[in-house]
Structures are given as structure tokens and as C-alpha cells.
Design an enzyme around this catalytic site. Structure first.
Site, PDB file in Angstrom:
ATOM      1  N   LYS A 125     -33.018 -37.207  32.194  1.00 56.43           N
ATOM      2  CA  LYS A 125     -32.813 -38.511  32.965  1.00 56.43           C
ATOM      3  C   LYS A 125     -34.144 -39.299  32.280  1.00 56.43           C
ATOM      4  O   LYS A 125     -33.939 -40.475  31.674  1.00 56.43           O
ATOM      5  CB  LYS A 125     -33.196 -38.545  34.484  1.00 56.43           C
ATOM      6  CG  LYS A 125     -32.190 -38.040  35.523  1.00 56.43           C
ATOM      7  CD  LYS A 125     -32.543 -38.306  36.763  1.00 56.43           C
ATOM      8  CE  LYS A 125     -33.696 -36.928  37.342  1.00 56.43           C
ATOM      9  NZ  LYS A 125     -33.328 -35.664  37.274  1.00 56.43           N
ATOM     10  N   THR A 126     -35.057 -38.292  31.957  1.00 50.12           N
ATOM     11  CA  THR A 126     -36.980 -39.607  31.581  1.00 50.12           C
ATOM     12  C   THR A 126     -35.715 -40.492  30.300  1.00 50.12           C
ATOM     13  O   THR A 126     -36.523 -41.084  30.470  1.00 50.12           O
ATOM     14  CB  THR A 126     -37.991 -38.631  31.446  1.00 50.12           C
ATOM     15  OG1 THR A 126     -37.783 -37.782  33.325  1.00 50.12           O
ATOM     16  CG2 THR A 126     -38.873 -39.725  30.989  1.00 50.12           C
ATOM     17  N   GLU A 169     -35.144 -44.528  36.890  1.00 49.16           N
ATOM     18  CA  GLU A 169     -35.071 -43.073  36.946  1.00 49.16           C
ATOM     19  C   GLU A 169     -34.954 -42.227  37.988  1.00 49.16           C
ATOM     20  O   GLU A 169     -35.726 -42.951  39.171  1.00 49.16           O
ATOM     21  CB  GLU A 169     -35.714 -42.555  36.690  1.00 49.16           C
ATOM     22  CG  GLU A 169     -35.848 -40.411  35.967  1.00 49.16           C
ATOM     23  CD  GLU A 169     -37.294 -39.821  35.856  1.00 49.16           C
ATOM     24  OE1 GLU A 169     -37.247 -38.348  35.930  1.00 49.16           O
ATOM     25  OE2 GLU A 169     -37.551 -39.715  34.875  1.00 49.16           O
TER      26      GLU A 169
END
Length: 462
Positions: A125-126, A169
Site C-alpha cells: 500500500k505505502t 493509503e
């Protein structure tokens, strides 16, 4: 653990906003965003961190240690799921009748007036969020964003832009990602995690289906991840752009070479094709890049411009981040804490180290995750030439009887390079004793293992 409450009304004027646990990646990003929007922000946390140092440079007063007096003249209080319900500042805020907002609810409120791009998945995600933000910025879209890590090229984890898009995120761990007003959903993968919250793999997957079906514009999802493929089958009446090496992918990854310190690949979509070399290593980052490009294609950007913009991404903090070199040994840190991402990060590091050896210092995160995945962690750590496993970082959990880091090392007992070093202070010397010129040492985990890096560098000098 504090659960998000999205039914609570949010004041039109937040006034002075106090963050309890302001140093967390999500909390610090939202705090920075509010400062940029003109709000007065204060905060507290149990320890200092780079996130706190960054906020203090913006003029945010932050107290180390939790005490009711830290509330000061706060009008609104923000909390995180990692907070205990007995926290003295939380109890004082409730007693005073102040609005107490979960960070996810506040973020949903701040992003509600924009076209929201929400990035979800068990891992990736990041990096994927950072790629989307970097590319949109390069393409002149000037997005607002809140990421779980500092984007190196921008120098911050959040920002307030003038464009239409707001990129976040999105946290699936407590189902808060279901409450965003999402326009575009990017699902990097649906690898099982947080089963202590969801109870079963089926429930975990169904939450992602709900997240995808709530997207008002389109869904971008992996065509390679097994869980994502299952979720895709259940999504109804949505425009979907899939990505991956699979023949069934809409955006197809080809010519993939992740054998060195950088990864090269091609992308093809309908009648368009383009090639790129990323600044960061690993096959998993080619996947992350493809997902980011798919978002841009859905927004109407051409493939070649989209991929070129994504390829400028230089990484985020705590993702294969180099901290120094001593006597020819490079010391890195990485946030990986799920078996799949541990394996992906180690494969990338192994490719980057060349003829040198890889020495991993792994800190398991959460008792529940260790109990569920200890065999998978043991298997992933075999990628490294040597692995030192230290004690579990409890975070929000109480200890579980019989659950220790030794579960992992016992499961890998047939692999002599993997061993338990439970005493934190013993780890740097143990790693330094193994290391030779040309080797990499990498600390790994999403707890406080990154704080060991200075001691590792010092140990290499003795």
C-alpha cells in the site's frame, strides 16, 4: 484497542486538534495535513520519532508521555486504533465532553470533498500510494495525499494540494477502509492478514469486495494475487482494470527482469506499450508500479506518460532504506512484517547484494500474527543467508501464552543460518560478527526495530 466510529458527527470547526499517539505514520500524516490547512495542532506520544521531529519543526507542540494535562485547550481529540481505552488523555477528553474522532473518520471527512483514490491491500500500500502521488504530481495534477510513509522525492508523508484527486493509503486492518467516499479503489493484493479481526479468510475477502463495490468510478486490482482473483470474481457491476503478468490481465507486465539492484519491465494495454526501469528493486515493485499505472490509465493519462511518471518514484522511508556503510557492509531497514512481503523484500535485497551475503534482523510484529504465520515467516527467512530473530513487538496486543519468536526459529531449526537472539542489546554484536565486506544487513519489521540501525553501524566499527 479503539475501534473507528463513523457515526459520530464531525464539527465544522475543529478548533485546536490534539492527537493522542501523534507519532504514528497515519496520525502524523493527518496532523501535518491539518497544519497545512491552517488548523492548530498539538499532540503526545510515548516516545520520540522522526515523525515527531518533523512535526515539531512545523511548530506543533508535542509532549512525550501521556497525561490528562496534555489536552490543554484542545477542542477536538484524535485517536488511533493502537490506543488503549485506559489512556489518561482519552479518559480526560471523554470526561470533558470533547469530540473524540478516530483518525480514519477524520481522514474520511477531510477527503470527502475530493475525488478519492484509496489504496488497499495486505501489503504494497505505502509504495503504491507513493507511486500514484509521485506520478500525479509529475503529471501536473497536484494531489492531496496521506501516505503511511515519507515519500522520498517529496520529503513528507502527506500534503494538501490544489488538484481534484486525494490519494490515501486505506487501512483494512479494522475495516475502516469501508467508510471512505472512494472514487477509485486500488487493491494491491488480498493476502490473508488481520485474521484476529476478520475471523476467517472468507470474511477478509468479503470486506475487500465491499470496498471495491463502493468505488464510484472504477477498481484497479491484481490479476496475479490468488486472493485478489477471488475478490474480482465476486465484484459486480464495476469497471475493473486488472494488472499483472497473467494472460488475463488488462494491463500486462512483460519482459520482467528483477535480477539486479533495479527492476525493468514492459507494460501493454490495449494498443499501447511502454518500457521502464524503476529506481527501486524487486519484482513486487514492478507489480506496484503496474497498479499505479492502471490508476492513471483509468484517469485518462496515456500509458507511456504514466509509466514514465511512475518510474521517477524514488521510494519511501523504511522500504529497503539505506542508512549507512561501515567496513564495506551496508545497513538497510525495511518495514516488511507479513510473510509475503518479507519474502518479496528479501528477494529484492538478495538480488541487490550481488556476490555479498544478506543478513536479516527480523522483529516479529504482533502475537496473533506470529501465532498464525510462524511457519510462513520461517520459510521466508530462508531466503536470507543469515537471519537473527528478536523478540515480538507487541504493539496493541497483550502477550499470548506460548507465543514467542522462538516459534519461528523452531520452525526453521533445519536451517542453521536462522537463530533466535531475544535480547535486543545482543543483536548488533551478533550481526556484526557475521558480516563481511560486500554484505548487507537489513533490519525488518514494522515495530521499533529501525531504532537498532545506529547500534548496528557502531558495532560494525568495533
Amino acid at each position: 484497542m479503539i475501534k473507528p466510529d463513523f457515526s459520530q458527527s464531525i464539527p465544522d470547526d475543529l478548533g485546536t486538534v490534539h492527537f493522542i499517539g501523534i507519532g504514528g505514520s497515519g496520525m502524523s500524516g493527518i496532523a501535518r495535513l491539518l497544519v497545512q490547512m491552517g488548523s492548530r495542532v498539538t499532540g503526545s506520544d510515548v516516545r520520540t520519532s522522526p515523525n515527531i521531529d518533523s512535526l515539531e519543526k512545523l511548530g506543533v507542540p508535542i509532549t512525550i508521555g501521556h497525561d490528562a494535562s496534555n489536552l490543554g485547550a484542545a477542542d477536538t481529540v484524535v485517536v488511533t486504533s493502537a490506543l488503549w481505552e485506559t489512556n489518561p488523555e482519552l479518559l480526560a477528553a471523554i470526561e470533558k465532553g470533547l469530540p473524540v474522532l478516530h483518525r480514519s473518520a477524520l481522514l474520511a471527512h477531510l477527503a470527502s470533498k475530493s475525488s478519492l483514490i484509496a489504496v488497499a491491500g495486505a501489503h504494497g500500500k505505502t509504495t503504491s500510494t507513493g507511486m500514484v502521488v509521485t506520478a500525479l504530481s509529475r503529471l501536473g495534477a497536484d494531489p492531496s495525499f496521506v501516505n503511511g510513509g515519507v515519500i522520498k522525492d517529496i520529503g513528507v508523508s502527506s500534503g494538501f494540494g490544489g488538484g481534484q484527486q486525494f490519494v490515501i493509503e486505506a487501512d483494512e486492518s479494522d475495516s475502516s477502509f469501508l467508510h471512505y467516499k472512494t472514487a477509485i479503489a486500488l487493491i494491491t493484493n488480498v493476502d490473508p492478514d488481520h485474521l484476529d479481526h476478520f475471523g476467517s479468510l472468507e470474511a477478509f475477502q468479503k470486506e475487500f469486495v465491499r470496498f471495491a463495490e463502493a468505488a464510484s468510478e472504477f477498481v484497479v486490482i491484481s490479476a496475479d494475487d490468488i486472493g485478489a482473483v477471488e475478490v474480482t470474481k465476486m465484484i459486480q457491476d464495476k469497471k475493473i482494470i486488472s494488472f499483472g503478468v497473467s494472460d488475463h490481465a488488462d494491463l500486462k507486465i512483460g519482459s520482467l527482469d528483477a535480477s539486479g539492484a533495479k527492476v525493468s519491465f514492459s507494460l501493454s494495454y490495449q494498443d499501447q506499450s511502454a518500457e521502464a526501469v524503476l529506481k527501486i528493486p524487486g519484482e513486487h515493485n514492478a507489480q506496484n508500479a503496474a497498479g499505479a499505472v492502471a490508476v492513471l490509465l483509468g484517469l485518462g493519462f496515456p500509458l507511456d506518460e504514466s509509466l514514465a511518471a511512475v518510474a521517477t518514484f524514488g521510494g519511501t522511508d523504511r522500504r529497503f532504506q539505506l542508512h549507512g556503510d561501515r567496513r564495506g557492509v551496508s545497513v538497510y531497514d525495511d518495514f516488511a512484517h507479513h510473510p509475503t512481503e518479507v519474502a518479496a523484500a528479501l528477494r529484492a535485497a538478495k538480488a541487490s547484494v550481488g556476490e555479498g551475503r544478506l543478513i536479516t534482523v527480523f522483529q516479529p510484529h504482533l502475537y496473533s500474527r506470529t501465532r498464525i504465520f510462524y511457519k510462513e515467516f520461517a520459510e521466508a527467512l530462508k531466503i536470507s543467508d543469515f537471519s537473527l530473530v528478536t523478540s515480538i513487538y507487541a504493539a496493541r496486543e497483550d502477550p499470548e501464552p506460548g507465543v514467542t519468536a522462538e516459534l519461528i526459529t523452531n520452525a526453521a531449526s533445519a536451517t542453521p543460518g536462522i537463530r533466535l537472539v531475544s535480547n535486543w542489546d545482543d543483536v548488533p554484536a551478533a550481526a556484526a560478527a557475521i558480516a563481511m565486506p560486500g554484505d548487507f544487513i537489513i533490519t525488518m519489521g514494522c515495530g521499533d526495530i529501525y531504532k537498532m540501525v545506529p547500534a548496528l553501524l557502531d558495532a560494525l566499527e568495533t
